[in-house]
Every structure is written in C-alpha cells, then in structure tokens.
Design a protein around this motif. Structure first.
Motif, PDB file in Angstrom:
ATOM      1  N   GLU A  19      19.875 -10.901 -14.820  1.00  0.00           N
ATOM      2  CA  GLU A  19      20.601 -12.065 -14.322  1.00  0.00           C
ATOM      3  C   GLU A  19      19.995 -12.591 -13.025  1.00  0.00           C
ATOM      4  OE1 GLU A  19      24.644 -10.721 -13.919  1.00  0.00           O
ATOM      5  OE2 GLU A  19      24.910 -10.526 -16.087  1.00  0.00           O
ATOM      6  N   LEU A  20      18.692 -12.361 -12.834  1.00  0.00           N
ATOM      7  CA  LEU A  20      18.061 -12.765 -11.584  1.00  0.00           C
ATOM      8  C   LEU A  20      18.000 -14.281 -11.433  1.00  0.00           C
ATOM      9  CD1 LEU A  20      16.994 -11.479  -9.057  1.00  0.00           C
ATOM     10  CD2 LEU A  20      14.753 -11.284 -10.129  1.00  0.00           C
ATOM     11  N   ALA A  21      17.786 -15.003 -12.519  1.00  0.00           N
ATOM     12  CA  ALA A  21      17.759 -16.472 -12.447  1.00  0.00           C
ATOM     13  C   ALA A  21      19.093 -17.011 -11.929  1.00  0.00           C
ATOM     14  CB  ALA A  21      17.433 -17.073 -13.809  1.00  0.00           C
ATOM     15  N   ASP A  22      20.190 -16.437 -12.403  1.00  0.00           N
ATOM     16  CA  ASP A  22      21.514 -16.853 -11.938  1.00  0.00           C
ATOM     17  C   ASP A  22      21.708 -16.493 -10.470  1.00  0.00           C
ATOM     18  OD1 ASP A  22      24.299 -17.812 -12.357  1.00  0.00           O
ATOM     19  OD2 ASP A  22      24.780 -15.704 -11.965  1.00  0.00           O
ATOM     20  N   TRP A  23      21.252 -15.295 -10.057  1.00  0.00           N
ATOM     21  CA  TRP A  23      21.357 -14.873  -8.658  1.00  0.00           C
ATOM     22  C   TRP A  23      20.625 -15.870  -7.764  1.00  0.00           C
ATOM     23  CZ3 TRP A  23      18.428 -13.795  -4.457  1.00  0.00           C
ATOM     24  CH2 TRP A  23      18.990 -13.043  -3.436  1.00  0.00           C
ATOM     25  N   VAL A  24      19.404 -16.242  -8.153  1.00  0.00           N
ATOM     26  CA  VAL A  24      18.611 -17.192  -7.356  1.00  0.00           C
ATOM     27  C   VAL A  24      19.340 -18.526  -7.237  1.00  0.00           C
ATOM     28  CG1 VAL A  24      16.473 -18.560  -7.303  1.00  0.00           C
ATOM     29  CG2 VAL A  24      16.378 -16.110  -7.832  1.00  0.00           C
ATOM     30  N   ALA A  25      19.852 -19.043  -8.353  1.00  0.00           N
ATOM     31  CA  ALA A  25      20.549 -20.340  -8.329  1.00  0.00           C
ATOM     32  C   ALA A  25      21.792 -20.285  -7.437  1.00  0.00           C
ATOM     33  CB  ALA A  25      20.927 -20.758  -9.746  1.00  0.00           C
ATOM     34  N   ARG A  26      22.579 -19.220  -7.552  1.00  0.00           N
ATOM     35  CA  ARG A  26      23.781 -19.093  -6.718  1.00  0.00           C
ATOM     36  C   ARG A  26      23.415 -18.931  -5.251  1.00  0.00           C
ATOM     37  NH1 ARG A  26      26.656 -14.869  -7.165  1.00  0.00           N
ATOM     38  NH2 ARG A  26      25.176 -13.604  -8.329  1.00  0.00           N
ATOM     39  N   PHE A  27      22.374 -18.122  -4.977  1.00  0.00           N
ATOM     40  CA  PHE A  27      21.942 -17.914  -3.603  1.00  0.00           C
ATOM     41  C   PHE A  27      21.495 -19.229  -2.964  1.00  0.00           C
ATOM     42  CE2 PHE A  27      18.234 -17.196  -0.790  1.00  0.00           C
ATOM     43  CZ  PHE A  27      18.925 -16.694   0.295  1.00  0.00           C
ATOM     44  N   LEU A  28      20.651 -19.974  -3.660  1.00  0.00           N
ATOM     45  CA  LEU A  28      20.138 -21.221  -3.085  1.00  0.00           C
ATOM     46  C   LEU A  28      21.242 -22.248  -2.848  1.00  0.00           C
ATOM     47  CD1 LEU A  28      16.783 -21.597  -5.033  1.00  0.00           C
ATOM     48  CD2 LEU A  28      17.082 -21.011  -2.613  1.00  0.00           C
ATOM     49  N   ALA A  29      22.285 -22.214  -3.652  1.00  0.00           N
ATOM     50  CA  ALA A  29      23.395 -23.163  -3.492  1.00  0.00           C
ATOM     51  C   ALA A  29      24.439 -22.682  -2.488  1.00  0.00           C
ATOM     52  CB  ALA A  29      24.057 -23.413  -4.844  1.00  0.00           C
ATOM     53  N   SER A  30      24.313 -21.450  -1.985  1.00  0.00           N
ATOM     54  CA  SER A  30      25.331 -20.870  -1.109  1.00  0.00           C
ATOM     55  C   SER A  30      25.205 -21.380   0.327  1.00  0.00           C
ATOM     56  CB  SER A  30      25.210 -19.347  -1.122  1.00  0.00           C
ATOM     57  OG  SER A  30      24.039 -18.943  -0.437  1.00  0.00           O
ATOM     58  N   PRO A  31      26.317 -21.298   1.090  1.00  0.00           N
ATOM     59  CA  PRO A  31      26.248 -21.616   2.512  1.00  0.00           C
ATOM     60  C   PRO A  31      25.248 -20.682   3.192  1.00  0.00           C
ATOM     61  CG  PRO A  31      28.525 -21.434   1.784  1.00  0.00           C
ATOM     62  CD  PRO A  31      27.661 -20.946   0.652  1.00  0.00           C
ATOM     63  N   GLY A  32      24.456 -21.228   4.062  1.00  0.00           N
ATOM     64  CA  GLY A  32      23.408 -20.453   4.722  1.00  0.00           C
ATOM     65  C   GLY A  32      22.048 -20.838   4.177  1.00  0.00           C
ATOM     66  N   SER A  33      21.960 -20.949   2.864  1.00  0.00           N
ATOM     67  CA  SER A  33      20.727 -21.448   2.251  1.00  0.00           C
ATOM     68  C   SER A  33      20.857 -22.965   2.089  1.00  0.00           C
ATOM     69  CB  SER A  33      20.458 -20.788   0.900  1.00  0.00           C
ATOM     70  OG  SER A  33      19.242 -21.260   0.365  1.00  0.00           O
ATOM     71  N   ASP A  34      22.001 -23.389   1.557  1.00  0.00           N
ATOM     72  CA  ASP A  34      22.301 -24.824   1.406  1.00  0.00           C
ATOM     73  C   ASP A  34      21.161 -25.575   0.728  1.00  0.00           C
ATOM     74  OD1 ASP A  34      24.827 -24.631   2.742  1.00  0.00           O
ATOM     75  OD2 ASP A  34      23.732 -24.503   4.629  1.00  0.00           O
ATOM     76  N   ASN A  35      20.660 -25.029  -0.352  1.00  0.00           N
ATOM     77  CA  ASN A  35      19.495 -25.608  -0.993  1.00  0.00           C
ATOM     78  C   ASN A  35      19.731 -25.769  -2.503  1.00  0.00           C
ATOM     79  OD1 ASN A  35      16.932 -26.663  -0.952  1.00  0.00           O
ATOM     80  ND2 ASN A  35      16.061 -24.927   0.155  1.00  0.00           N
ATOM     81  N   ALA A  36      20.871 -26.368  -2.863  1.00  0.00           N
ATOM     82  CA  ALA A  36      21.225 -26.548  -4.271  1.00  0.00           C
ATOM     83  C   ALA A  36      20.180 -27.378  -5.015  1.00  0.00           C
ATOM     84  CB  ALA A  36      22.604 -27.189  -4.394  1.00  0.00           C
TER      85      ALA A  36
END
Length: 152
Positions: A19-36
């Motif tokens: 599920e690494l692709a999902d982890w990356v997508a959620r991480f990038l969209a999260s506060p702190g990364s703010d890179n949706a």
C-alpha cells in the motif's frame, strides 16, 4: 512538521501491505507536506514504489540546496527559512523526519518532496536520508534494486 502517522515505520508497514502508493498520496496531501497536486502528478500514470530505502544525500538531485551539491538552484545558508534550522536541531536531539519522496529517472534520483528535510539533515551532519522512490515502470524499479545491491 508532518503527522506521526507518516514515518519511516509507517511507510515500511505500508510497503509490507503493498500500500505504498496510497501512503505516498496521503502523505503528500497531509498538513506539513501540503502537496496534493504532486500526489496526483505522481500517481497518474501509476508508479512502482520502493521503500523506505536509505539513500546518500549527495545522490539526490535537489530543486534547491547548497553550492557543490547536485541542485537546480544554489541557496546560501542564510536564505533558508528558520524552520530548517529548528528541524536540524530536533534531528540532533533524535527526531527522525518523515521519508522524502524521490523519482528515479534515467539513473538519477530526483527529490520531489522533502527539500527542507534534506537540508535539515545535512545541517545536522547526516549524510543519508530515508526515501520512498517512485519508478515509471517495474523494470526500472528492478534495475535500481540490482544496481543498488551491486554497490559496495
């Protein structure tokens, strides 16, 4: 700073569940990364992901960084935001920042997300970073694994 749910340990667990692709997508969209926007870009077309893997800082092609490193734009020490210095201090105290997101293209490791984390690690005296690496296809991923294992 990124949420505790986005750590090297949680990335490793996501990789074990495929599920690494999902982890990356959620991480990038999260506060702190703010890179949706980057999350969308890196998921279409779907990529093959590997990680977390420990990479040398000097192999990363960064958007911005210090002179003498593979960077697109050189940045003087005093021009970094104050939070980079604060993050470097927290790393010195034992903090492990979230893995950075890297793309593998034509043999190069391009830093997509995590420039401030990489700079903070560099300032803290570290020479490696945990990374999640994206590949355009599974063959490129397999080639990277073989090349990495062959290195001393």
């Amino acid at each position: 700073m990124t949420a505790p749910e986005f750590s090297t340990a949680t990335a490793r667990a996501a990789a074990e569940r495929d599920e690494l692709a999902d982890w990356v997508a959620r991480f990038l969209a999260s506060p702190g990364s703010d890179n949706a926007g980057l999350a969308v870009l890196l998921s279409d077309p779907p990529r093959s992901w590997l990680g977390p893997v420990l990479l040398p800082l000097d192999r990363l092609h960064r958007l911005a960084g210090p002179a003498g490193h593979p960077v697109a734009q050189e940045v003087e020490e005093h021009e970094w935001r104050d939070d980079v210095g604060e993050l470097a201090e927290r790393i010195d105290e034992g903090l492990e920042p979230a893995p950075v997101i890297v793309s593998y293209r034509e043999g190069d490791l391009l830093l997509e997300d995590g420039n401030h984390r990489v700079e903070a690690l560099r300032r803290a005296g570290d020479d490696h970073v945990w990374a999640i690496v994206g590949f355009d296809d599974p063959a490129a991923r397999d080639d990277f694994i073989v090349r990495t294992e062959a290195q001393p």
